[in-house]
Design a protein around this motif. Structure first.
Motif, PDB file in Angstrom:
ATOM      1  N   VAL A  48     -11.286 -10.534 -20.520  1.00  0.00           N
ATOM      2  CA  VAL A  48      -9.936 -10.603 -21.078  1.00  0.00           C
ATOM      3  C   VAL A  48      -8.947 -10.329 -19.957  1.00  0.00           C
ATOM      4  O   VAL A  48      -9.115  -9.375 -19.187  1.00  0.00           O
ATOM      5  N   TYR A  49      -7.915 -11.179 -19.857  1.00  0.00           N
ATOM      6  CA  TYR A  49      -6.914 -11.052 -18.799  1.00  0.00           C
ATOM      7  C   TYR A  49      -5.526 -10.935 -19.418  1.00  0.00           C
ATOM      8  O   TYR A  49      -5.170 -11.687 -20.334  1.00  0.00           O
ATOM      9  N   GLY A  67       1.360 -12.828 -21.985  1.00  0.00           N
ATOM     10  CA  GLY A  67       0.284 -13.494 -22.696  1.00  0.00           C
ATOM     11  C   GLY A  67      -1.054 -12.837 -22.449  1.00  0.00           C
ATOM     12  O   GLY A  67      -1.166 -11.845 -21.725  1.00  0.00           O
ATOM     13  N   ARG A  68      -2.066 -13.411 -23.067  1.00  0.00           N
ATOM     14  CA  ARG A  68      -3.436 -12.905 -22.921  1.00  0.00           C
ATOM     15  C   ARG A  68      -4.383 -14.089 -22.901  1.00  0.00           C
ATOM     16  O   ARG A  68      -4.230 -15.051 -23.661  1.00  0.00           O
ATOM     17  N   MET A  69      -5.371 -13.996 -22.042  1.00  0.00           N
ATOM     18  CA  MET A  69      -6.386 -15.032 -21.914  1.00  0.00           C
ATOM     19  C   MET A  69      -7.756 -14.415 -22.156  1.00  0.00           C
ATOM     20  O   MET A  69      -8.072 -13.356 -21.609  1.00  0.00           O
ATOM     21  N   VAL A  70      -8.547 -15.067 -22.988  1.00  0.00           N
ATOM     22  CA  VAL A  70      -9.907 -14.611 -23.290  1.00  0.00           C
ATOM     23  C   VAL A  70     -10.876 -15.717 -22.908  1.00  0.00           C
ATOM     24  O   VAL A  70     -10.731 -16.869 -23.335  1.00  0.00           O
ATOM     25  N   TYR A  71     -11.870 -15.355 -22.111  1.00  0.00           N
ATOM     26  CA  TYR A  71     -12.844 -16.309 -21.593  1.00  0.00           C
ATOM     27  C   TYR A  71     -14.237 -15.810 -21.918  1.00  0.00           C
ATOM     28  O   TYR A  71     -14.638 -14.721 -21.524  1.00  0.00           O
ATOM     29  N   PHE A  85     -12.729 -20.517 -24.831  1.00  0.00           N
ATOM     30  CA  PHE A  85     -11.567 -20.043 -24.091  1.00  0.00           C
ATOM     31  C   PHE A  85     -10.332 -20.086 -24.984  1.00  0.00           C
ATOM     32  O   PHE A  85     -10.154 -21.015 -25.777  1.00  0.00           O
ATOM     33  N   ARG A  86      -9.491 -19.063 -24.850  1.00  0.00           N
ATOM     34  CA  ARG A  86      -8.215 -19.065 -25.563  1.00  0.00           C
ATOM     35  C   ARG A  86      -7.150 -18.418 -24.678  1.00  0.00           C
ATOM     36  O   ARG A  86      -7.391 -17.379 -24.062  1.00  0.00           O
ATOM     37  N   PHE A  87      -6.001 -19.056 -24.631  1.00  0.00           N
ATOM     38  CA  PHE A  87      -4.901 -18.563 -23.801  1.00  0.00           C
ATOM     39  C   PHE A  87      -3.616 -18.661 -24.616  1.00  0.00           C
ATOM     40  O   PHE A  87      -3.151 -19.750 -24.937  1.00  0.00           O
TER      41      PHE A  87
END
Length: 292
Positions: A48-49, A67-71, A85-87
């Motif tokens: 998670v970023y 924002g948040r990015m999940v990989y 992936f979701r951003f």
């Protein structure tokens, strides 16, 4: 890691992290030469970023971004690799208005880069504005893409075009060999599924990670791991500036760790830049696979 934005209107900085794949000889040109990078064990994981605006020029019209990015990466070199992936990003403009974009993608790449399946959906303020779905298959005459969305059609692209995992593998092989520059054409299903990007990659000197410097929460599982600082520039061959010079659509910089995990993201679109910092990392149980 691979990061591949699609398009960037005011509020759509988007990236896709694609895990590295271990390939056997017999695939297309660069992939067959990249097999030596298979010594790097790739770790299934969920990262998670936290994303934020680093800087923006006046013409960008952006006042703020968060924002948040999940990989989520799973699979192995025997069965292939899956990525979910979701951003989600919220942009604010100079007038105080805001817009939320939500990019959701899934992809699967078979061992030996035999095929690449992808589905991408982009939502703006919860409304679906773009959907792309298809399968690209490598054959003797090149790569054939069978698109289902946004419309049904077949597209042929060159035999020297790489899928995202092949591209990353070629970077790993170059890094191992002490090569600091890699050029390749990439297909990732971007935009309407017909786009091929030209890329140039600059690979820095191998270093060891300081966990405190790489993430806000201190991700101990990355402490002491070797990594390469990598910058990838993406070009649209169909576009150039007034002088006829081809300019990058965007540039991605990141730390590429020896286990395939990515850290310290920086996405530069020219008039604005997005930074990403790892907030959490979960390592999954690894499966047994006899391939190196």
């Amino acid at each position: 890691m691979q990061i591949v934005p699609n398009t960037v209107p005011l509020a759509a900085g988007t990236i896709i992290l694609i895990a590295l794949a271990a390939l056997a000889p017999g695939t297309h040109a660069l992939a067959a030469n990249a097999g030596g990078a298979a010594g790097h064990k790739l770790v299934p994981h969920r990262a998670v970023y936290d994303m934020k605006l680093a800087d923006a020029e006046e013409q960008a019209g952006i006042a703020g971004l968060k924002g948040r990015m999940v990989y989520d990466f799973s699979g192995d070199a025997c069965e292939g690799y899956s990525v979910n992936f979701r951003f989600v990003t919220e942009f604010q403009d100079k007038n105080g208005s805001s817009q939320i974009t939500d990019l959701q993608t899934t992809s699967f790449e078979e061992p030996n880069a035999e095929s690449y399946q992808f589905l991408a959906k982009t939502f703006v303020d919860r409304k679906l504005v773009e959907s792309t779905r298809g399968t690209a298959r490598a054959g003797e005459g090149g790569i054939t893409v069978e698109l289902k969305e946004p419309s049904e059609k077949s597209v042929r692209i060159g035999s020297d075009v790489l899928f995202p995992t092949e591209h990353l593998l070629s970077i790993m092989k170059a890094a191992d060999d002490g090569v600091h520059f890699v050029a390749a054409d990439i297909y990732d299903g971007a935009e309407t599924g017909e786009k091929v990007y030209a890329t140039t990659t600059v690979i820095g000197t191998n270093a060891r990670n300081d966990v405190a410097a790489d993430s806000a929460g201190g991700v101990a599982s990355l402490d002491g791991l070797a990594y390469w600082p990598v910058t990838v520039a993406y070009f649209d061959p169909e576009k150039d500036d007034a002088s006829g010079e081809l300019m990058p659509v965007y540039q991605l910089s990141f730390r590429l760790f020896e286990n395939g995990i990515s850290g310290r993201l920086n996405l530069d679109y020219g008039d604005f830049t997005i930074q990403g910092q790892m907030a959490s990392l979960e390592l999954y149980e690894e499966t047994e696979c006899p391939r190196p």
